[in-house]
Design an enzyme around this catalytic site. Structure first.
Site, PDB file in Angstrom:
ATOM      1  CD  GLU A  44      -2.335   1.351   2.819  1.00 53.49           C
ATOM      2  OE1 GLU A  44      -2.491   2.478   3.313  1.00 53.49           O
ATOM      3  OE2 GLU A  44      -2.640   0.300   3.421  1.00 53.49           O
ATOM      4  CB  THR A  74      -2.807   8.389   3.064  1.00 53.86           C
ATOM      5  OG1 THR A  74      -1.932   7.498   3.747  1.00 53.86           O
ATOM      6  CG2 THR A  74      -3.085   9.563   3.996  1.00 53.86           C
ATOM      7  CE  LYS A 134      -5.987   2.314   7.580  1.00 49.92           C
ATOM      8  NZ  LYS A 134      -5.300   3.304   6.730  1.00 49.92           N
TER       9      LYS A 134
END
Length: 216
Positions: A44, A74, A134
């Site tokens: 990621e 992000t 998440k």
């Protein structure tokens, strides 16, 4: 197999996502290679990294998508998500939940992992089609919160990020998480150019996840 399902399967099969914050694409490539050698095939790239979209494109060019699943992290809005997808991101990760990002990812059949902290947020995210919840920051709760969430929501696919370490990864998985996201605790060696340490740490995380799953 549908590509979206295949992407999610690759991530959950390994059970560990490497959260990469690198200064440039060369460092990101070295971290990715080190993680791969350690058995972690999901990377990621966070959009706190300068030119993150270019880093994603570079990784997509240098690694076969069958061996390395590259996602974007992000991601705060749908505009950034679209940039990441055009750069080649196979999945999108956010620190919070954004409805427009969920809609965009659903439109293009790209897995969306949205950050949630409360039961209400988890429900809203799942209603919007979020593929993975998440749990962020995981350090705010610790592994025990997973059982509390899954008691009323056993169908919730949870992946914590933040607060996951070699000392507690077994608790996260044992409590019902489908995978974990690990950043600093995994790639710390990269700061000093010690990529062998990144590989060793990656192997340790993968082995612990396997061991917990095998014991169930």
């Amino acid at each position: 197999m549908i590509k979206k399902i295949e992407t999610l399967k690759k991530i959950t099969d390994v059970g560990v996502v490497a959260v990469v914050r690198a200064e440039n694409d060369d460092m990101a490539e070295k971290i990715s290679k080190a993680c791969l050698e350690g058995g972690i095939s999901a990377i990621e790239v966070t959009f706190t990294v300068p030119n993150a979209d270019k880093v994603i494109s570079s990784l997509k060019e240098k690694f076969d998508e069958e061996e390395l699943v590259v996602g974007a992290g992000t991601v705060l809005d749908s505009e950034t998500a679209r940039i990441a997808i055009l750069a080649g991101a196979a999945y999108i990760v956010s620190p919070g939940f954004d409805l427009e990002t969920a809609k965009l990812c659903n439109r293009y059949q790209i897995p969306y992992m949205a950050g949630c902290m409360t039961i209400t947020e988890v429900i809203k995210a799942m209603e919007a089609g979020v593929d993975v919840v998440k749990l962020f920051p995981g350090s705010a709760y610790g592994p025990s919160i997973v059982k509390d969430i899954k008691a009323p929501l056993p169908q919730a696919p949870i992946m914590p990020t933040g607060g996951v370490s070699l000392e507690n990864v077994h608790e996260w998985i044992n409590n019902g998480c489908i995978a974990v996201g690990v950043g600093g605790k995994l790639i710390e060696g990269a700061k000093t150019g010690n990529y062998e340490l990144v590989t060793e740490t990656a192997k340790a995380f993968v082995e612990k996840v396997k061991a917990v799953r095998a014991a169930k």
